[in-house]
Design a protein around this motif. Structure first.
Motif, mmCIF file in Angstrom:
data_model
loop_
_atom_site.group_PDB
_atom_site.id
_atom_site.type_symbol
_atom_site.label_atom_id
_atom_site.label_comp_id
_atom_site.label_asym_id
_atom_site.label_seq_id
_atom_site.Cartn_x
_atom_site.Cartn_y
_atom_site.Cartn_z
ATOM 1 N N SER A 38 37.670 11.661 39.440
ATOM 2 C CA SER A 38 38.568 11.698 40.594
ATOM 3 C C SER A 38 38.459 10.466 41.471
ATOM 4 C CB SER A 38 38.285 12.951 41.434
ATOM 5 O OG SER A 38 37.043 12.821 42.131
ATOM 6 N N ILE A 39 37.278 9.834 41.482
ATOM 7 C CA ILE A 39 37.096 8.694 42.393
ATOM 8 C C ILE A 39 37.971 7.517 41.998
ATOM 9 C CG2 ILE A 39 35.206 7.514 41.200
ATOM 10 C CD1 ILE A 39 33.897 7.214 44.005
ATOM 11 N N HIS A 40 38.411 7.461 40.748
ATOM 12 C CA HIS A 40 39.298 6.383 40.313
ATOM 13 C C HIS A 40 40.720 6.592 40.823
ATOM 14 C CE1 HIS A 40 36.133 4.810 37.773
ATOM 15 N NE2 HIS A 40 35.990 5.998 37.203
ATOM 16 N N TYR A 41 41.023 7.795 41.307
ATOM 17 C CA TYR A 41 42.371 8.110 41.768
ATOM 18 C C TYR A 41 42.430 8.362 43.276
ATOM 19 C CZ TYR A 41 43.015 8.789 36.773
ATOM 20 O OH TYR A 41 43.044 8.608 35.408
ATOM 21 N N ASP A 42 41.394 8.982 43.814
ATOM 22 C CA ASP A 42 41.444 9.333 45.235
ATOM 23 C C ASP A 42 40.019 9.520 45.756
ATOM 24 O OD1 ASP A 42 41.993 10.154 47.773
ATOM 25 O OD2 ASP A 42 43.362 11.769 47.201
ATOM 26 N N LEU A 43 39.608 8.627 46.660
ATOM 27 C CA LEU A 43 38.257 8.688 47.216
ATOM 28 C C LEU A 43 38.057 9.892 48.123
ATOM 29 C CD1 LEU A 43 35.482 7.318 47.536
ATOM 30 C CD2 LEU A 43 36.460 5.938 49.373
ATOM 31 N N ASP A 44 39.148 10.501 48.577
ATOM 32 C CA ASP A 44 39.033 11.612 49.515
ATOM 33 C C ASP A 44 38.256 12.793 48.932
ATOM 34 O OD1 ASP A 44 40.369 10.230 51.445
ATOM 35 O OD2 ASP A 44 42.333 11.131 51.026
ATOM 36 N N TRP A 45 38.351 12.999 47.617
ATOM 37 C CA TRP A 45 37.600 14.093 47.002
ATOM 38 C C TRP A 45 36.098 13.875 47.190
ATOM 39 C CZ3 TRP A 45 39.707 18.478 45.163
ATOM 40 C CH2 TRP A 45 41.077 18.488 44.889
ATOM 41 N N ARG B 122 34.694 11.896 49.444
ATOM 42 C CA ARG B 122 34.401 11.947 50.885
ATOM 43 C C ARG B 122 34.237 13.393 51.357
ATOM 44 N NH1 ARG B 122 38.764 7.917 51.930
ATOM 45 N NH2 ARG B 122 37.793 5.875 52.228
ATOM 46 N N SER B 123 35.076 14.284 50.847
ATOM 47 C CA SER B 123 35.017 15.677 51.287
ATOM 48 C C SER B 123 33.737 16.359 50.820
ATOM 49 C CB SER B 123 36.238 16.444 50.775
ATOM 50 O OG SER B 123 36.227 16.506 49.349
#
Length: 324
Positions: free
Chosen positions: A123-130, A132-133
């Motif tokens: 997921s970090i390759h697509y959206d760092l928010d995951w 971060r949460s």
């Protein structure tokens, strides 16, 4: 049937029973021992003693059968050995046999741990928010301080007297506490155990993904490689123990749920012991090895050897005919 006829009819069975008892009573048990038949043979002697007394076949026959029943009872009820013998038996036979018997739970628990772990990594390759949460700002700052690029990791602070042991105690307290939570989660029909495994997978996966993407992966993997085999496997085994308790509640059969909980707890007890032992081993490695600055290939080799030894142990230990 008269007493003489009774003795003649049972003579061959009594001789076989006597030979099996001699094998059991000898210090070195013979290879010809048919252990599966021993309880049935003892029950047959009990039944014959009851018949002999009811039909009044005489004092000699009743006393002979009574001694044979006592002999069998002593064999079944005798102590299984001291602490050292029981510990060796647990490691060499009972624990790996239970792990193989519960292979479905083993796979299930690994899936609930690994799928979220690798999911966070992807997921970090697509959206760092995951990430971060999951980690939060404090968690990401902690990862930066320990595994940040271009900075010394704050891991090898073991110059002070007793620092290794202090960290070992911290890891024992923290990791065994997680195992307790996972096992206790089994009370919620096993859902609690799976949920805690899933959350640990998300947390570890998020930390790993963050370091790989924004930190120094070598610092991270050289630190965790040595103790990861024992810590992660111990966590999964704790999940298996929790699931065994939960399945007992979900499917009590003809027992009451209280009785089913007790029986499933007994069945899962070797898994509880195994989880704590693996976690203790992980704390030893993490406290006295992981933070020291050996070259990466040595650290990775220790980690791969740990995984290989665990796989060989669970696959092959306790497979002999006598052990089974």
């Amino acid at each position: 049937m008269k007493a003489r006829e009774f003795e003649q009819k049972k003579a061959e069975q009594w001789r076989e029973y006597d030979s099996q008892m001699q094998l059991l009573e000898s210090p070195k048990k013979g290879q010809d021992l048919d252990a599966e038949q021993i309880p049935q043979m003892i029950r047959e002697r009990c039944q014959e003693l009851s018949i002999a007394r009811h039909r009044m076949y005489g004092e000699a026959v009743c006393e002979f059968l009574n001694q044979q029943v006592i002999r069998g009872h002593k064999v079944l009820a005798r102590s299984s050995g001291g602490f050292v013998e029981k510990t060796l038996h647990f490691f060499s036979q009972e624990f790996p046999q239970v792990m193989r018997r519960e292979w479905k739970l083993h796979i299930l628990c690994w899936l609930f741990f690994l799928i979220p772990l690798f999911g966070m990594w992807i997921s970090i390759h697509y959206d760092l928010d995951w990430v971060r949460s999951i980690l939060g700002s404090d968690g990401m700052a902690g990862m930066d301080s320990m595994y940040g690029k271009g900075e010394e990791a704050n891991l090898d602070m073991r110059d002070e007297t007793g620092a290794n042991f202090m960290m070992f105690g911290h890891y024992v307290h923290n990791n065994i506490g997680i195992d307790f939570q996972i096992i206790a989660g089994g009370i919620l029909a096993g859902v609690g155990s799976l949920f805690i495994l899933l959350m640990n997978g998300l947390g570890i996966g998020g930390a790993m993904a963050y370091v790989i993407e924004y930190g120094d992966p070598v610092k991270f993997f050289t630190f965790v490689s040595g103790h990861a085999p024992y810590e992660l496997t111990g966590m999964v085994v704790a999940g298996m123990a929790g699931m065994r308790i939960g399945l007992g509640l979900l499917n009590p059969g003809r027992m009451s749920r209280g009785r089913a909980l007790l029986e499933s707890g007994k069945r899962g007890l070797p898994l509880v012991y195994g989880a704590f032992i693996l976690t203790f081993m992980a704390a030893c490695v993490e406290g006295f090895w992981s933070a020291h600055s050996f070259t990466p290939w040595i650290k990775y080799t220790v980690g791969f050897v740990g995984w290989a030894l665990l796989i060989l142990y669970f696959v092959f230990a306790g497979r002999g005919k006598r052990e089974a």
